[in-house]
Design a protein around this motif. Structure first.
Motif, mmCIF file in Angstrom:
data_model
loop_
_atom_site.group_PDB
_atom_site.id
_atom_site.type_symbol
_atom_site.label_atom_id
_atom_site.label_comp_id
_atom_site.label_asym_id
_atom_site.label_seq_id
_atom_site.Cartn_x
_atom_site.Cartn_y
_atom_site.Cartn_z
ATOM 1 N N UNK A 158 49.947 43.173 53.963
ATOM 2 C CA UNK A 158 50.198 44.695 54.875
ATOM 3 C C UNK A 158 50.669 45.646 53.561
ATOM 4 N N UNK A 159 51.164 44.915 52.551
ATOM 5 C CA UNK A 159 51.850 45.394 50.649
ATOM 6 C C UNK A 159 50.952 44.955 50.042
ATOM 7 N N UNK A 160 49.643 44.745 50.409
ATOM 8 C CA UNK A 160 48.397 45.692 49.170
ATOM 9 C C UNK A 160 47.411 46.390 49.382
ATOM 10 N N UNK A 161 47.498 46.736 50.629
ATOM 11 C CA UNK A 161 46.555 48.316 51.452
ATOM 12 C C UNK A 161 47.263 49.440 50.957
ATOM 13 N N UNK A 162 46.617 50.645 51.423
ATOM 14 C CA UNK A 162 47.091 51.942 51.065
ATOM 15 C C UNK A 162 47.260 52.288 52.994
ATOM 16 N N UNK A 180 37.524 44.060 54.220
ATOM 17 C CA UNK A 180 37.258 44.618 53.045
ATOM 18 C C UNK A 180 37.662 45.892 52.959
ATOM 19 N N UNK A 181 39.095 46.527 52.353
ATOM 20 C CA UNK A 181 39.150 47.926 52.486
ATOM 21 C C UNK A 181 40.015 48.828 50.858
ATOM 22 N N UNK A 182 39.626 49.882 51.520
ATOM 23 C CA UNK A 182 39.360 50.905 50.048
ATOM 24 C C UNK A 182 40.983 51.017 49.259
ATOM 25 N N UNK A 183 41.011 50.756 48.249
ATOM 26 C CA UNK A 183 42.267 50.729 47.562
ATOM 27 C C UNK A 183 42.472 52.173 46.807
ATOM 28 N N UNK A 184 42.829 52.172 45.521
ATOM 29 C CA UNK A 184 42.868 53.896 44.267
ATOM 30 C C UNK A 184 42.062 52.834 43.523
ATOM 31 N N UNK A 185 41.442 54.495 42.948
ATOM 32 C CA UNK A 185 40.589 54.437 41.640
ATOM 33 C C UNK A 185 39.281 53.886 42.297
ATOM 34 N N UNK A 186 38.945 54.253 43.608
ATOM 35 C CA UNK A 186 37.614 53.679 44.474
ATOM 36 C C UNK A 186 37.247 51.979 44.189
ATOM 37 N N UNK A 187 38.408 51.633 44.311
ATOM 38 C CA UNK A 187 38.347 50.141 44.183
ATOM 39 C C UNK A 187 38.106 49.690 45.654
ATOM 40 N N UNK A 188 38.410 48.157 45.479
ATOM 41 C CA UNK A 188 38.858 48.119 47.320
ATOM 42 C C UNK A 188 39.195 46.370 46.920
ATOM 43 N N UNK A 189 40.201 46.451 47.919
ATOM 44 C CA UNK A 189 40.574 44.565 48.334
ATOM 45 C C UNK A 189 39.431 44.285 49.591
ATOM 46 N N UNK A 190 39.105 42.783 48.792
ATOM 47 C CA UNK A 190 38.329 42.290 49.157
ATOM 48 C C UNK A 190 38.589 41.690 50.739
ATOM 49 N N UNK A 191 37.751 41.276 51.402
ATOM 50 C CA UNK A 191 37.866 40.890 52.556
ATOM 51 C C UNK A 191 38.705 39.849 52.595
ATOM 52 N N UNK A 192 39.503 39.054 53.537
ATOM 53 C CA UNK A 192 40.003 38.219 53.852
ATOM 54 C C UNK A 192 39.273 36.486 53.602
ATOM 55 N N UNK A 193 38.066 36.314 54.010
ATOM 56 C CA UNK A 193 37.071 36.206 54.468
ATOM 57 C C UNK A 193 36.679 35.339 52.846
ATOM 58 N N UNK A 194 36.443 36.086 52.417
ATOM 59 C CA UNK A 194 35.862 35.998 50.902
ATOM 60 C C UNK A 194 36.984 35.280 49.980
ATOM 61 N N UNK A 195 38.516 36.332 49.990
ATOM 62 C CA UNK A 195 39.827 35.733 49.066
ATOM 63 C C UNK A 195 39.439 34.395 49.840
ATOM 64 N N UNK A 196 39.723 34.133 50.967
ATOM 65 C CA UNK A 196 39.436 32.643 51.026
ATOM 66 C C UNK A 196 39.055 31.292 50.451
ATOM 67 N N UNK A 197 37.171 32.319 51.146
ATOM 68 C CA UNK A 197 36.401 31.320 49.942
ATOM 69 C C UNK A 197 36.390 31.320 48.955
#
Ligand code: SAH
Length: 214
Positions: free
Chosen positions: A35-39, A51-68
């Motif tokens: 929750x500290x890393x999402x908008x 995945x969720x949007x972050x600033x500058x048109x980028x995204x924070x990856x889906x937790x499954x992909x981060x874990x994988x």
């Protein structure tokens, strides 16, 4: 230790069902508060497996992909890692739980600054973050035992292979961003050449050369 929230436990159970079996990886995801890393508008979705949007048109990856990707990188507490694409800083914070030191490069200054603030808030001291073009790696700190690229490259960047030590592993999405899916690959540097393993389809923002103007 504080008991994890129900929505964190639900996410971890889902990741386990999806094949994330390394308890250290699951433990790292449990420790880092996404929750500290999402908008702000997406706070209620912080522990959803997407995945969720972050600033500058980028995204924070889906937790499954981060874990994988973290599991595929096979790190331990002595490993020195380079991450390309700091973004929100979430993946770096997860890696920092498991590695000796994480070097991370981001081409958007506002994202870098926000990520560094989050590392301070969480008192994570083993991440060194810098504004830079990650497609060129971080020659002053090379060689790395592990490299993770969290943006899609057209091909495996030769400059990054050069900065990987022999026997080292790099995990990255390869293929055209915007064309739908890319292929997540695990590259092992051999004495001569590389070995490539395919881990499945993924969807990432593109690896873009140079520093962004913003
Ligand atoms: N690891 C991030 C994912 C962010 S998305 C996280 O956990 O949130 C990918 C990031 O790669 C974006 O922030 C994008 O700006 C960055 N990026 C793309 N090309 C880059 C390059 N050449 N050098 C450094 N960062 C790059």
């Amino acid at each position: 230790m504080v008991a994890a929230e129900p929505r964190v436990i639900r996410l971890l159970m889902e990741l386990r069902r999806q094949g994330i079996s390394d308890p250290r990886v699951l433990g790292a995801l449990e420790k880092v508060p996404r929750q500290l890393f999402v908008a702000a508008p997406f706070l209620d979705q912080a522990y959803e497996n997407h995945a969720l949007p972050i600033a500058c048109g980028q995204t924070v990856s889906q937790p499954y992909i981060v874990a994988l990707m973290t599991q595929a990188l096979a790190v331990n507490d002595r490993t020195k890692v380079l991450e390309v694409g700091t973004g929100s800083g979430y993946q770096a914070a997860v890696l920092a739980q498991l590695c000796r030191r994480v070097y991370t490069l981001e081409r958007h200054k506002p994202l870098l600054q926000q990520a560094e603030q989050r590392f301070r808030t969480l008192r994570i001291h083993n991440i060194t973050a810098k504004l830079g073009d990650g497609s060129r790696g971080w020659p002053e700190q090379a060689p790395f035992e592990r490299i993770m690229v969290t943006a899609a490259a057209h091909d495996i960047p030769p400059l990054l292979v050069d900065q990987l030590q022999v026997g080292g592993i790099m995990v990255l999405p390869v293929g055209e961003a915007g064309s739908g899916e890319q292929d997540l690959v695990r590259v092992t540097r051999l004495e001569q050449g590389i070995d490539i393993q395919h881990l499945g389809p993924v969807r990432f923002v593109p690896l873009v050369e140079g520093i962004a103007d913003t």
